[in-house]
Design a protein around this motif. Structure first.
Motif, PDB file in Angstrom:
ATOM      1  N   GLU A 151       0.846  -1.192   0.000  1.00 20.59           N
ATOM      2  CA  GLU A 151       0.000   0.000   0.000  1.00 20.59           C
ATOM      3  C   GLU A 151       0.877   1.237   0.000  1.00 20.59           C
ATOM      4  O   GLU A 151       1.911   1.283   0.666  1.00 20.59           O
ATOM      5  CB  GLU A 151      -0.907   0.002   1.227  1.00 20.59           C
ATOM      6  N   ILE A 152       0.451   2.238  -0.757  1.00 20.89           N
ATOM      7  CA  ILE A 152       1.146   3.527  -0.785  1.00 20.89           C
ATOM      8  C   ILE A 152       0.145   4.619  -0.435  1.00 20.89           C
ATOM      9  O   ILE A 152      -1.065   4.410  -0.487  1.00 20.89           O
ATOM     10  CB  ILE A 152       1.790   3.812  -2.160  1.00 20.89           C
ATOM     11  N   VAL A 153       0.675   5.773  -0.089  1.00 18.60           N
ATOM     12  CA  VAL A 153      -0.167   6.924   0.241  1.00 18.60           C
ATOM     13  C   VAL A 153      -0.148   7.887  -0.940  1.00 18.60           C
ATOM     14  O   VAL A 153       0.917   8.188  -1.481  1.00 18.60           O
ATOM     15  CB  VAL A 153       0.348   7.631   1.514  1.00 18.60           C
TER      16      VAL A 153
ATOM     17  N   GLU B 175      -5.037   9.451   0.998  1.00 25.77           N
ATOM     18  CA  GLU B 175      -5.727   8.165   0.986  1.00 25.77           C
ATOM     19  C   GLU B 175      -4.695   7.072   0.716  1.00 25.77           C
ATOM     20  O   GLU B 175      -3.620   7.337   0.178  1.00 25.77           O
ATOM     21  CB  GLU B 175      -6.837   8.127  -0.060  1.00 25.77           C
ATOM     22  N   VAL B 176      -5.038   5.842   1.096  1.00 19.95           N
ATOM     23  CA  VAL B 176      -4.153   4.710   0.890  1.00 19.95           C
ATOM     24  C   VAL B 176      -4.611   3.973  -0.360  1.00 19.95           C
ATOM     25  O   VAL B 176      -5.806   3.746  -0.566  1.00 19.95           O
ATOM     26  CB  VAL B 176      -4.175   3.774   2.120  1.00 19.95           C
ATOM     27  N   LYS B 177      -3.646   3.605  -1.192  1.00 11.78           N
ATOM     28  CA  LYS B 177      -3.940   2.942  -2.460  1.00 11.78           C
ATOM     29  C   LYS B 177      -3.151   1.630  -2.510  1.00 11.78           C
ATOM     30  O   LYS B 177      -1.973   1.601  -2.157  1.00 11.78           O
ATOM     31  CB  LYS B 177      -3.508   3.870  -3.595  1.00 11.78           C
TER      32      LYS B 177
ATOM     33  N   THR C  78       4.634   4.865   2.575  1.00 13.89           N
ATOM     34  CA  THR C  78       3.588   3.878   2.867  1.00 13.89           C
ATOM     35  C   THR C  78       2.853   4.163   4.170  1.00 13.89           C
ATOM     36  O   THR C  78       1.860   3.518   4.452  1.00 13.89           O
ATOM     37  CB  THR C  78       4.200   2.468   2.950  1.00 13.89           C
ATOM     38  N   ASP C  79       3.328   5.115   4.957  1.00 12.76           N
ATOM     39  CA  ASP C  79       2.733   5.401   6.264  1.00 12.76           C
ATOM     40  C   ASP C  79       2.075   6.779   6.259  1.00 12.76           C
ATOM     41  O   ASP C  79       2.750   7.798   6.101  1.00 12.76           O
ATOM     42  CB  ASP C  79       3.818   5.333   7.337  1.00 12.76           C
ATOM     43  N   VAL C  80       0.756   6.815   6.458  1.00 11.29           N
ATOM     44  CA  VAL C  80       0.005   8.079   6.478  1.00 11.29           C
ATOM     45  C   VAL C  80       0.492   8.980   7.612  1.00 11.29           C
ATOM     46  O   VAL C  80       0.637  10.192   7.433  1.00 11.29           O
ATOM     47  CB  VAL C  80      -1.510   7.804   6.625  1.00 11.29           C
TER      48      VAL C  80
END
Length: 138
Positions: free
Chosen positions: A19-21, A39-41, A50-52
């Motif tokens: 997951e990426i941001v 948002e996470v995609k 990868t960390d919000v």
């Protein structure tokens, strides 16, 4: 146990998706990022954040566009000194402590190295930005 390996082999390769941001809207340079902007995609992009939580409260260094990955170098701590701000220059070597007024010749966050013009002598000096916005000259 051997039967489990045969079943897994028949299922085919299992691909793990990272997951990426990504931004939900266009974030301009010098804008502070909030939770609503991200948002996470489910996608894997080398070098993407990868960390919000790592991005919230950070400042965009470049324009960030919706759906595109955000890289580490695209964000940083928010600037507390802007170009042309009046700042206090501090030289502190015990027992000597000197302060003077200066004008910032650049923009930066806490810990950044910045050039400042001493308003009394018109000399340009370099120092580091303190958390209180003063410039420590070494």
């Amino acid at each position: 146990m051997r039967g489990l390996f045969i079943v897994l082999a028949l299922l085919g390769p299992i691909s793990a998706q990272a997951e990426i941001v990504v931004p939900t809207r266009t974030i301009r340079a010098k804008e502070v990022i909030s939770v609503a902007d991200l948002e996470v995609k489910a996608q894997q992009v080398p070098g993407a954040v990868t960390d919000v939580d790592h991005l919230i409260g950070q400042e965009a260094r470049v324009a960030l566009y919706p759906g595109r990955p955000i890289r580490e170098g695209d964000v940083g701590p928010p600037a507390i000194v802007d170009r042309n701000d009046l700042v206090v220059l501090v030289f502190d070597r015990q027992p000597l402590s000197i302060t003077a007024e200066g004008r910032a010749l650049g923009r930066g966050a806490v810990g950044d190295r910045i050039r400042v013009m001493n308003l009394s002598s018109r000399t340009t000096v370099t120092g580091f930005i303190r958390s209180d916005g003063q410039i420590e000259v070494k």
